[in-house]
Design a protein around this motif. Sequence first.
Motif, short mmCIF file in Angstrom:
data_model
loop_
_atom_site.label_atom_id
_atom_site.label_comp_id
_atom_site.label_asym_id
_atom_site.label_seq_id
_atom_site.Cartn_x
_atom_site.Cartn_y
_atom_site.Cartn_z
N LYS A 51 11.99 0.77 -7.18
CA LYS A 51 11.49 1.97 -6.84
C LYS A 51 12.49 3.17 -6.22
N ILE A 52 12.16 4.38 -6.61
CA ILE A 52 13.04 5.41 -6.06
C ILE A 52 12.46 6.06 -4.77
N ASN A 53 11.45 5.71 -4.20
CA ASN A 53 10.92 6.01 -3.15
C ASN A 53 10.87 4.81 -2.09
N SER A 54 10.70 5.13 -0.93
CA SER A 54 10.85 4.02 0.05
C SER A 54 10.29 4.45 1.50
N ILE A 55 9.95 3.56 2.39
CA ILE A 55 9.84 4.09 3.72
C ILE A 55 10.88 4.76 4.53
N SER A 56 12.21 4.38 4.21
CA SER A 56 13.07 5.46 4.83
C SER A 56 13.10 6.82 4.32
N LEU A 57 12.78 6.89 3.03
CA LEU A 57 12.73 8.45 2.52
C LEU A 57 11.58 8.86 2.58
N ASP A 58 10.46 8.17 2.92
CA ASP A 58 8.95 9.00 3.16
C ASP A 58 8.36 8.10 4.12
N PRO A 59 8.36 8.11 5.47
CA PRO A 59 7.87 7.07 6.29
C PRO A 59 6.36 7.05 6.09
N ASN A 60 5.66 8.29 5.75
CA ASN A 60 4.35 8.43 5.48
C ASN A 60 3.58 7.90 4.07
N TYR A 61 4.62 7.39 3.16
CA TYR A 61 4.20 7.18 1.64
C TYR A 61 3.10 6.00 1.78
N ALA A 62 2.89 5.28 2.64
CA ALA A 62 1.74 4.27 2.52
C ALA A 62 0.29 5.11 2.87
N THR A 122 0.71 -1.30 -0.03
CA THR A 122 0.05 0.01 0.00
C THR A 122 0.89 1.12 -0.12
N GLY A 123 0.59 2.11 -0.82
CA GLY A 123 1.27 3.43 -0.69
C GLY A 123 1.38 3.76 -2.46
N ILE A 124 2.24 4.90 -2.58
CA ILE A 124 2.55 5.44 -3.67
C ILE A 124 3.87 4.71 -4.22
N HIS A 125 3.75 4.40 -5.36
CA HIS A 125 5.40 3.75 -5.97
C HIS A 125 5.88 4.71 -7.07
N MET A 126 7.05 5.04 -7.15
CA MET A 126 7.76 5.89 -8.28
C MET A 126 8.79 5.24 -8.66
N TYR A 127 9.07 4.94 -9.98
CA TYR A 127 9.96 4.61 -10.74
C TYR A 127 10.87 5.39 -11.36
N LEU A 128 11.97 5.45 -11.87
CA LEU A 128 12.68 6.29 -12.70
C LEU A 128 13.67 5.56 -13.62
N ASP A 129 13.42 5.69 -14.91
CA ASP A 129 14.15 4.81 -15.83
C ASP A 129 14.12 3.46 -15.25
N PRO A 130 12.98 2.95 -15.47
CA PRO A 130 12.72 1.35 -14.62
C PRO A 130 13.40 0.43 -15.72
#
Length: 649
Positions: A577-588, A563-571
């Motif tokens: 993914k370029i985002n994660s819990i460690s980068l954005d604790p509330n991304y879920a 659950t959350g937003i998933h971002m990919y750059l040049d997959p």
Amino acid sequence: MKRSAGNVLVTANFRGVVFALLICLFPVTVLSYMYGGTVPIIEDVYLPLEQTSPDIIFNDMGYLQAVWRDVRPPDAFAHIYHRFGTGGVFIGSSVPVDTETVDNGLDYPRIGSRGTMPGFLDVIVSRNNPNYLSIYEYDGNWMELLGYPLPLNPTQDYAVTTYADHVYFAYIHEFNNKITIAHFDGGWSDVFDIESVSTETFANVDLCTDAEGFIYIAYDFIDAQSYGIARRSINKVTVGGGFTWERQINEPNLVNSPTDPAICAVGSFAVGDLMVGIGYEYGFLSPPVDVRCIVEANIDWQGATWHLWQSGSAVIHQVTNALPFEPENIDAVFARNDELHLAWATLDITGVNKVYAAMTYEPMTLPSFYPIQLISRPGTHESISPTHPRLAAFASDEQLAIAFEEWNFGLDNVWAVWNLAGFGDECDDPGFPGWSAHTGVEVYTNPPDRPANPAYRFMISKDRGGTLEMNYPQQMAGSLDFWFYDPFGQPGAEDPQENFWVQLYGDNGADADVYRMVGVRNNITDATTYFLGINTAWVDTTRPRGQGWHHVIVETVHQGPETGIHMYLDPESSPAKINSISLDPNYAEFTSFSNIQFISTALQVEYFVDDISILAEPVGGGIDVPSASPLFIGILLAAFIFILGIRSR
């Protein structure tokens, strides 16, 4: 159309080249809205009863049609039922196709569109008894046409496809030693034996046609070794002229390790846009077992060799559990802009069947598959019986659907996910169709690295003068896909004001204007890497910038551990993914959006955007099990009494 991703040149919409796909293994995304929410094919009141073996097709008017095997009172045996759908839901009543009064073993229905009258003359083919094929045609009412007597010892392994007024039926018989294809055009006009060898066996036949009327067949050859085979008819429309020499789909496996191939085609060799895709299973009677695919573009099929751009084939999905937990029942289709979709079932270590799907980012861009999607609903709805996912696409209206079986009330039901037309903008229309607002943006006919291929240019401006904006009246779940050109390396490209990003606004249930961003931010800490935006804060992804075209995918997932937003750059080159819990604790908490903006504040360099695609639907679009009305409860109780007398499948 050419793009450069970093220093890698990627070719899109390219014809005349044959290729295989080499795909990195992606994590499974849970119930992404990339394919839409789950809807029941049958009416709610019949959910307590058993339905199996679904098949679907879009007719020429864009209506989705479903058929399936159904056992419901007052009869204690199976009928074939049919129902129409439009706009993402099934409408009207399901109706029996046949008029059988005794159990004649109707099962495994397959539906196709036969006839030149738009939206009419749809045909259903179904087994009737073990040795007879029933064909039903719809022209306001269902009626049975001329049947086809099967030879002795046929299997339940058969396939159906259509072209114009023609129906093609391939089946395996004679103790699995023979494959035959028959052609129906109001009567059975010609028949051809594809293979007939007493010392070998065949399995898992599939059929398709291209835009010219050539017929393609794929099947498994099983001897001391086993492998998949693909062939094409020598003549258009008819099968009596024979088929080309076999093309081997994969390296030989050990005996009894079939590939279960699925074949699909789009376009024609005469026009120069023919593509043939094959999805298949590959393994050696021990883990891992892969879902793979190959695609061949614009080859005339006069030889027995695949003309591969790169050696090998796609590894879309890999199962590492001990057998028999392996992929099965693969289906394939080309959709929308000729991107390839695969669907399959996997019996996992817990003993339940899960349905997955995967699609290419866009046609002819390699290696490039979206993360695989879990289509079936997790938990108590997972089937403990084999499920048979079936794909259908209506390319001109950008619709795609997947039908499958799910466990419900102790029995299987037929369900579907339905992806309606998305928003697609190739960025070559000066009218900005579909955009809520645009300022400081123009269509530019000769963007960098892409001569004569228009793209949106964000002109040198001030105060967010370069903006494209898309507003939705409600919260949406789905995915955003686009390419942007980074002028990194040009004079001034690293100055603080030379910024570009995409921004999605959402609602996390507590705040109405939470948002996430990804792009170039030169006024933060590092002008040589890409950044993530989390509301007003920016986080360095540490991904290095590179001059050229870059691919961005953003998707929302609304259920399960992903659950959350998933971002990919040049997959294509960096699948994580370029985002994660460690980068954005509330991304879920970010699982929907109502606004998308592309923004440039550059004063010295120009950014470009191209090929924007949005697949989205309103949050809550999926349909779950209905509430229990008195009628529903009554049928449920009657069903449990009724099914005691039903024979096992």
